[in-house]
Scaffold this active site. Structure first.
Site, PDB file in Angstrom:
ATOM      1  N   ASN A 130       0.741  -1.071  -0.076  1.00 28.74           N
ATOM      2  CA  ASN A 130       0.070  -0.034  -0.121  1.00 28.74           C
ATOM      3  C   ASN A 130       0.952   1.114   0.024  1.00 28.74           C
ATOM      4  O   ASN A 130       1.884   1.248   0.777  1.00 28.74           O
ATOM      5  CB  ASN A 130      -0.929  -0.063   1.182  1.00 28.74           C
ATOM      6  CG  ASN A 130      -1.595   1.278   1.130  1.00 28.74           C
ATOM      7  OD1 ASN A 130      -2.640   1.592   0.369  1.00 28.74           O
ATOM      8  ND2 ASN A 130      -1.860   1.730   2.325  1.00 28.74           N
ATOM      9  N   HIS A 164       0.994   5.277   1.170  1.00 24.61           N
ATOM     10  CA  HIS A 164       0.343   6.126   2.320  1.00 24.61           C
ATOM     11  C   HIS A 164       0.968   7.391   2.175  1.00 24.61           C
ATOM     12  O   HIS A 164       2.262   7.586   2.128  1.00 24.61           O
ATOM     13  CB  HIS A 164       0.267   5.354   3.494  1.00 24.61           C
ATOM     14  CG  HIS A 164      -0.446   6.161   4.503  1.00 24.61           C
ATOM     15  ND1 HIS A 164      -1.887   6.021   4.383  1.00 24.61           N
ATOM     16  CD2 HIS A 164      -0.352   7.156   5.527  1.00 24.61           C
ATOM     17  CE1 HIS A 164      -2.388   7.080   5.553  1.00 24.61           C
ATOM     18  NE2 HIS A 164      -1.385   7.664   6.075  1.00 24.61           N
ATOM     19  N   SER A 182       4.883   6.639   2.379  1.00 23.25           N
ATOM     20  CA  SER A 182       5.464   5.364   2.703  1.00 23.25           C
ATOM     21  C   SER A 182       4.679   4.348   1.803  1.00 23.25           C
ATOM     22  O   SER A 182       3.541   4.496   1.229  1.00 23.25           O
ATOM     23  CB  SER A 182       5.039   4.956   4.063  1.00 23.25           C
ATOM     24  OG  SER A 182       5.143   6.234   4.916  1.00 23.25           O
ATOM     25  N   ASP A 218      -2.865   0.628   7.822  1.00 22.52           N
ATOM     26  CA  ASP A 218      -1.911   1.360   7.848  1.00 22.52           C
ATOM     27  C   ASP A 218      -0.633   0.991   8.794  1.00 22.52           C
ATOM     28  O   ASP A 218       0.302   1.721   9.104  1.00 22.52           O
ATOM     29  CB  ASP A 218      -2.058   2.789   7.854  1.00 22.52           C
ATOM     30  CG  ASP A 218      -2.881   3.301   6.549  1.00 22.52           C
ATOM     31  OD1 ASP A 218      -2.855   3.066   5.795  1.00 22.52           O
ATOM     32  OD2 ASP A 218      -3.376   4.437   7.087  1.00 22.52           O
TER      33      ASP A 218
HETATM   34  C1  GRF Z   1      -2.371   8.759  -2.654  1.00 21.39           C
HETATM   35  O1  GRF Z   1      -2.080   9.818  -2.142  1.00 21.39           O
HETATM   36  C2  GRF Z   1      -2.033   7.619  -2.079  1.00 21.39           C
HETATM   37  O2  GRF Z   1      -1.119   7.861  -1.061  1.00 21.39           O
HETATM   38  C3  GRF Z   1      -3.147   7.306  -1.397  1.00 21.39           C
HETATM   39  O3  GRF Z   1      -4.389   7.582  -1.915  1.00 21.39           O
HETATM   40  C4  GRF Z   1      -3.852   8.595  -3.005  1.00 21.39           C
HETATM   41  C5  GRF Z   1      -4.264   8.017  -4.330  1.00 21.39           C
HETATM   42  O4  GRF Z   1      -4.051   8.907  -5.281  1.00 21.39           O
HETATM   43  N1  GRF Z   1      -3.319   5.928  -0.740  1.00 21.39           N
HETATM   44  P1  GRF Z   1      -4.144   8.698  -6.771  1.00 21.39           P
HETATM   45  O5  GRF Z   1      -5.762   8.027  -6.811  1.00 21.39           O
HETATM   46  O6  GRF Z   1      -3.153   7.686  -7.390  1.00 21.39           O
HETATM   47  O7  GRF Z   1      -4.054   9.818  -7.623  1.00 21.39           O
END
Ligand code: GRF
Length: 195
Positions: free
Chosen positions: A103, A105, A137, A146
């Site tokens: 994932n 984050h 991360s 998370d």
């Molecule tokens: C990103 O900021 C990621 O860290 C979080 O969700 C957002 C996704 O952005 N988990 P995108 O849809 O890839 O533009």
């Protein structure tokens, strides 16, 4: 010739990280094939997959058996990438893909993670806490929110006058590169050290 490793990418939103992954696969930076893009709601990110000719699947997160459907829908792949996927991953899916689900984050975990910490809320919390740096991360997915071990992070400064939006933009620019770099290392083979 070795067969490229396979990826499934799960999304819920605009899919800028998915677009970055598709571009990295297409220009040869990432030796992988994205075999499925799965969304838990109708979202803009699906367009990136459709334009690239990648199979897509939509499983509505509101379905009562959403978790079972999600678990059943995923083909055997080398890695599952959660790129802005907002649904909780069911334990059965984690058991089916041990050490294969990552994932992304938008904070320096373990800071500013957990239930309710997504999107601009993360960056607003970073600013409210008076942090001088933030970042993003990539971590393994476990049964918590998370909480899985961090694999890699990138840092950005918090600047005077930042809004959640301006900080989000700075973090997101780093996210794309961090995700591609980290996946590249994972696809390369041997298990990598966690931070
Ligand atoms: C990103 O900021 C990621 O860290 C979080 O969700 C957002 C996704 O952005 N988990 P995108 O849809 O890839 O533009």
């Amino acid at each position: 010739m070795t067969t490229p490793k396979t990826l499934a990418v799960l999304i819920s939103g605009r899919g800028s990280n998915l677009a970055a992954l598709i571009a990295a696969v297409e220009d040869g930076r990432l030796p992988a094939r994205i075999v499925l893009v799965l969304a838990d709601r109708d979202c803009a990110g699906l367009e990136h997959a459709l334009n690239a000719g990648i199979p897509v699947q939509l499983i509505d997160r509101k379905l009562p058996d959403f978790g079972a459907r999600l678990t059943a829908a995923l083909p055997p792949v080398d890695f599952i990438v959660l790129a802005g996927f907002l649904s909780i991953i069911p334990p059965a899916l984690i058991r089916r893909f041990p050490q294969k689900i990552i994932n992304l984050h938008p904070s320096l975990l373990p800071k500013f993670g957990g239930p309710g910490m997504y999107g601009l809320r993360v960056h607003a919390a970073v600013l409210a806490a008076g942090e001088t740096e933030s970042g993003c991360s990539v971590h393994w997915v476990d049964e918590g929110v998370d909480t899985g071990a961090v694999i890699a992070q990138a840092r950005v400064p918090v600047q005077a006058g930042d809004s959640p939006e301006s900080l989000a933009a700075r973090v997101q620019a780093e996210e794309h590169e961090l995700l591609i770099r980290t996946l590249g290392r994972l696809l390369d083979g041997p298990p990598i050290a966690v931070l």
